[in-house]
Design an enzyme around this catalytic site. Sequence first.
Site, PDB file in Angstrom:
ATOM      1  N   HIS A 100      47.207  52.428  38.751  1.00  0.00           N
ATOM      2  CA  HIS A 100      47.148  51.370  37.738  1.00  0.00           C
ATOM      3  C   HIS A 100      46.971  52.023  36.369  1.00  0.00           C
ATOM      4  O   HIS A 100      45.995  52.744  36.134  1.00  0.00           O
ATOM      5  CB  HIS A 100      46.011  50.392  38.033  1.00  0.00           C
ATOM      6  CG  HIS A 100      46.316  49.479  39.179  1.00  0.00           C
ATOM      7  ND1 HIS A 100      45.360  49.024  40.050  1.00  0.00           N
ATOM      8  CD2 HIS A 100      47.501  48.934  39.589  1.00  0.00           C
ATOM      9  CE1 HIS A 100      45.951  48.226  40.948  1.00  0.00           C
ATOM     10  NE2 HIS A 100      47.236  48.171  40.700  1.00  0.00           N
ATOM     11  N   ARG A 141      46.206  51.304  33.213  1.00  0.00           N
ATOM     12  CA  ARG A 141      45.118  51.172  32.231  1.00  0.00           C
ATOM     13  C   ARG A 141      43.802  51.768  32.711  1.00  0.00           C
ATOM     14  O   ARG A 141      42.844  51.849  31.945  1.00  0.00           O
ATOM     15  CB  ARG A 141      44.918  49.706  31.896  1.00  0.00           C
ATOM     16  CG  ARG A 141      44.527  48.820  33.080  1.00  0.00           C
ATOM     17  CD  ARG A 141      44.687  47.359  32.710  1.00  0.00           C
ATOM     18  NE  ARG A 141      44.434  46.462  33.837  1.00  0.00           N
ATOM     19  CZ  ARG A 141      44.660  45.143  33.774  1.00  0.00           C
ATOM     20  NH1 ARG A 141      45.154  44.612  32.682  1.00  0.00           N
ATOM     21  NH2 ARG A 141      44.407  44.372  34.810  1.00  0.00           N
ATOM     22  N   GLU A 142      43.734  52.197  33.972  1.00  0.00           N
ATOM     23  CA  GLU A 142      42.478  52.693  34.536  1.00  0.00           C
ATOM     24  C   GLU A 142      42.319  54.187  34.229  1.00  0.00           C
ATOM     25  O   GLU A 142      42.285  55.038  35.114  1.00  0.00           O
ATOM     26  CB  GLU A 142      42.444  52.371  36.036  1.00  0.00           C
ATOM     27  CG  GLU A 142      42.480  50.860  36.271  1.00  0.00           C
ATOM     28  CD  GLU A 142      42.776  50.414  37.699  1.00  0.00           C
ATOM     29  OE1 GLU A 142      42.779  51.265  38.603  1.00  0.00           O
ATOM     30  OE2 GLU A 142      43.027  49.210  37.905  1.00  0.00           O
ATOM     31  N   ARG A 166      49.213  47.608  33.278  1.00  0.00           N
ATOM     32  CA  ARG A 166      48.732  47.902  34.630  1.00  0.00           C
ATOM     33  C   ARG A 166      49.843  48.407  35.557  1.00  0.00           C
ATOM     34  O   ARG A 166      49.645  49.336  36.339  1.00  0.00           O
ATOM     35  CB  ARG A 166      48.132  46.621  35.213  1.00  0.00           C
ATOM     36  CG  ARG A 166      47.853  46.634  36.719  1.00  0.00           C
ATOM     37  CD  ARG A 166      47.326  45.259  37.141  1.00  0.00           C
ATOM     38  NE  ARG A 166      47.324  45.041  38.572  1.00  0.00           N
ATOM     39  CZ  ARG A 166      46.248  45.178  39.357  1.00  0.00           C
ATOM     40  NH1 ARG A 166      45.111  45.593  38.844  1.00  0.00           N
ATOM     41  NH2 ARG A 166      46.316  44.913  40.638  1.00  0.00           N
ATOM     42  N   ASN A 219      50.282  48.972  43.530  1.00  0.00           N
ATOM     43  CA  ASN A 219      49.298  48.821  44.606  1.00  0.00           C
ATOM     44  C   ASN A 219      49.398  47.464  45.309  1.00  0.00           C
ATOM     45  O   ASN A 219      48.455  47.012  45.945  1.00  0.00           O
ATOM     46  CB  ASN A 219      47.883  49.059  44.082  1.00  0.00           C
ATOM     47  CG  ASN A 219      46.945  49.514  45.190  1.00  0.00           C
ATOM     48  OD1 ASN A 219      47.374  50.192  46.133  1.00  0.00           O
ATOM     49  ND2 ASN A 219      45.680  49.120  45.114  1.00  0.00           N
ATOM     50  N   ARG A 220      50.553  46.828  45.193  1.00  0.00           N
ATOM     51  CA  ARG A 220      50.911  45.680  46.033  1.00  0.00           C
ATOM     52  C   ARG A 220      52.286  45.929  46.653  1.00  0.00           C
ATOM     53  O   ARG A 220      52.868  45.047  47.243  1.00  0.00           O
ATOM     54  CB  ARG A 220      50.966  44.382  45.202  1.00  0.00           C
ATOM     55  CG  ARG A 220      49.671  43.995  44.529  1.00  0.00           C
ATOM     56  CD  ARG A 220      48.568  43.604  45.511  1.00  0.00           C
ATOM     57  NE  ARG A 220      47.367  43.158  44.809  1.00  0.00           N
ATOM     58  CZ  ARG A 220      46.413  43.973  44.347  1.00  0.00           C
ATOM     59  NH1 ARG A 220      46.496  45.289  44.539  1.00  0.00           N
ATOM     60  NH2 ARG A 220      45.364  43.493  43.718  1.00  0.00           N
ATOM     61  N   HIS A 223      40.477  53.948  41.575  1.00  0.00           N
ATOM     62  CA  HIS A 223      40.697  52.790  40.699  1.00  0.00           C
ATOM     63  C   HIS A 223      39.468  52.567  39.825  1.00  0.00           C
ATOM     64  O   HIS A 223      38.445  53.204  40.004  1.00  0.00           O
ATOM     65  CB  HIS A 223      40.955  51.528  41.533  1.00  0.00           C
ATOM     66  CG  HIS A 223      42.291  51.521  42.208  1.00  0.00           C
ATOM     67  ND1 HIS A 223      43.367  50.820  41.718  1.00  0.00           N
ATOM     68  CD2 HIS A 223      42.740  52.159  43.317  1.00  0.00           C
ATOM     69  CE1 HIS A 223      44.408  51.007  42.510  1.00  0.00           C
ATOM     70  NE2 HIS A 223      44.062  51.824  43.496  1.00  0.00           N
ATOM     71  N   SER A 224      39.600  51.647  38.880  1.00  0.00           N
ATOM     72  CA  SER A 224      38.440  51.178  38.134  1.00  0.00           C
ATOM     73  C   SER A 224      38.719  49.709  37.800  1.00  0.00           C
ATOM     74  O   SER A 224      39.878  49.288  37.818  1.00  0.00           O
ATOM     75  CB  SER A 224      38.222  51.995  36.855  1.00  0.00           C
ATOM     76  OG  SER A 224      39.179  51.664  35.871  1.00  0.00           O
ATOM     77  N   TYR A 225      37.752  48.908  37.467  1.00  0.00           N
ATOM     78  CA  TYR A 225      36.341  49.209  37.474  1.00  0.00           C
ATOM     79  C   TYR A 225      35.647  48.304  38.477  1.00  0.00           C
ATOM     80  O   TYR A 225      36.243  47.325  38.906  1.00  0.00           O
ATOM     81  CB  TYR A 225      35.742  48.936  36.074  1.00  0.00           C
ATOM     82  CG  TYR A 225      35.920  47.500  35.626  1.00  0.00           C
ATOM     83  CD1 TYR A 225      34.902  46.550  35.816  1.00  0.00           C
ATOM     84  CD2 TYR A 225      37.110  47.071  35.043  1.00  0.00           C
ATOM     85  CE1 TYR A 225      35.082  45.232  35.423  1.00  0.00           C
ATOM     86  CE2 TYR A 225      37.286  45.742  34.663  1.00  0.00           C
ATOM     87  CZ  TYR A 225      36.272  44.842  34.857  1.00  0.00           C
ATOM     88  OH  TYR A 225      36.461  43.523  34.480  1.00  0.00           O
ATOM     89  N   GLU A 275      36.412  52.301  43.409  1.00  0.00           N
ATOM     90  CA  GLU A 275      36.460  51.637  42.098  1.00  0.00           C
ATOM     91  C   GLU A 275      35.354  52.254  41.244  1.00  0.00           C
ATOM     92  O   GLU A 275      34.171  52.023  41.488  1.00  0.00           O
ATOM     93  CB  GLU A 275      36.225  50.127  42.236  1.00  0.00           C
ATOM     94  CG  GLU A 275      37.295  49.385  43.029  1.00  0.00           C
ATOM     95  CD  GLU A 275      38.427  48.862  42.149  1.00  0.00           C
ATOM     96  OE1 GLU A 275      38.371  49.064  40.911  1.00  0.00           O
ATOM     97  OE2 GLU A 275      39.361  48.268  42.709  1.00  0.00           O
TER      98      GLU A 275
END
Length: 419
Positions: free
Chosen positions: A182, A184-185, A240, A257-258, A310-312, A385
């Site tokens: 993702h 933006r993470e 994202r 991630n889908r 991942h976050s958050y 996360e």
Amino acid sequence: MKFYASIFFLYAFLALSTTAVKVDYTGHMVIRVFPETKEQINFLAEWESTSSVDFWSRSSTIERFTDLRVNPESYNDVAKILLDNKLNHKILIANLGELERQEQQEIALRRALYNGNKAIDVENYHTYEEVMAYLADLANTNPLVTTMVAGASVEGRDIVQATISSDLAANKPIAWFDCNIHAREWITAATCIWIIDTITTGYGSDPEITALVDQYDWKFVPIANPDGYAFSWTNDRLWRKNRAVNPGSICMGVDLNRNFPVGFGGTGSSNGPCSETFHGAAAFSEPESNTLKNLIAADQGRVKTAISMHSYSQLWLSSYSYTSALPSDYTTMLRAMRAGVDAITATYGTVYNYGSTGTVLYIASGVSTDHYYVNEGVLHSYTIELRDTGLYGFELPPRLIVPTATETWNGIKAFMNAI
Ligand SMILES: [Zn+2]
């Protein structure tokens, strides 16, 4: 002469106006919603998959909040929709644009002050190109490190895997990590890079690191979504998805991630290209998810653990993600997760929860870790996360990279020693 001058200025103006204009998040808020009934949770789930509202986290139970990004123009409408559903909310982040400016200032200041001898300062955030330069430099200078181009993104960027091994020919069991799937993470790539740096500098002097490298090969894909990551630097800090063109839609990007096959298209993913959780045309339709699949498959039988960063939220999550049912190996998984989480918390007191994604966080279909577990037989397949729990959300300041990476690495070491 005058004519040519004005043509020149016209061209200059056109060139400027067609180059990327960065999305301005001034006035955008993150609001936290507290559902109290099953109906409200279902409403939020339905709202996420049928609208383009940017959900930053979502409730699966009434104990868990939902975070939404709201632009200033739609705040009143969103507040009304929430009120109509008897949902209370509070403003978590009042101005995302300001948070982004502070982040950029801190990045720039750290850059100016850096006087180390590495290709990059591993305690700061970096562009895709800088991270690639760092990995190339490491492979050239450190005999433990090799890199390979594992695939290419939609826009043709390299998807690079870095391997740390004291004996490649030994075909040791593997600890494998994908980071920043993702875009933006940012803390996820930063954490993976910091860990790569810590392992490579600690081997031979730190006994615990030396033992872990002698026992395992360590493999990292530090930027699993290169186009999205690059776009999050140049155009949209909060992007994202990947940067796929979706036929018939003005909205770009697939949620990588889908885009994995387990439960593909089910709950917690969307068939709308404008949704942040758009699953894509078919499982593995995207080159980025396909590359991760191939990497895990190429090492079949050797992958002791596969971890998606991942976050958050501060969670250590196991399968299943696509259902609230629990896997048959759950007791073993719980013991392993607990070892990791206890060591994270022991570092600075950071509180983590753990358990299956479908029960602790929310049901999400077509995710990487379910694929690694169900289709590739990797028992210890997890999503971590990272920090925080919403104060900064995806825009965790650079000064928190080292504490976040340090506690995460302590957790991973304890987890590796426990499995
Ligand atoms: Zn994520």
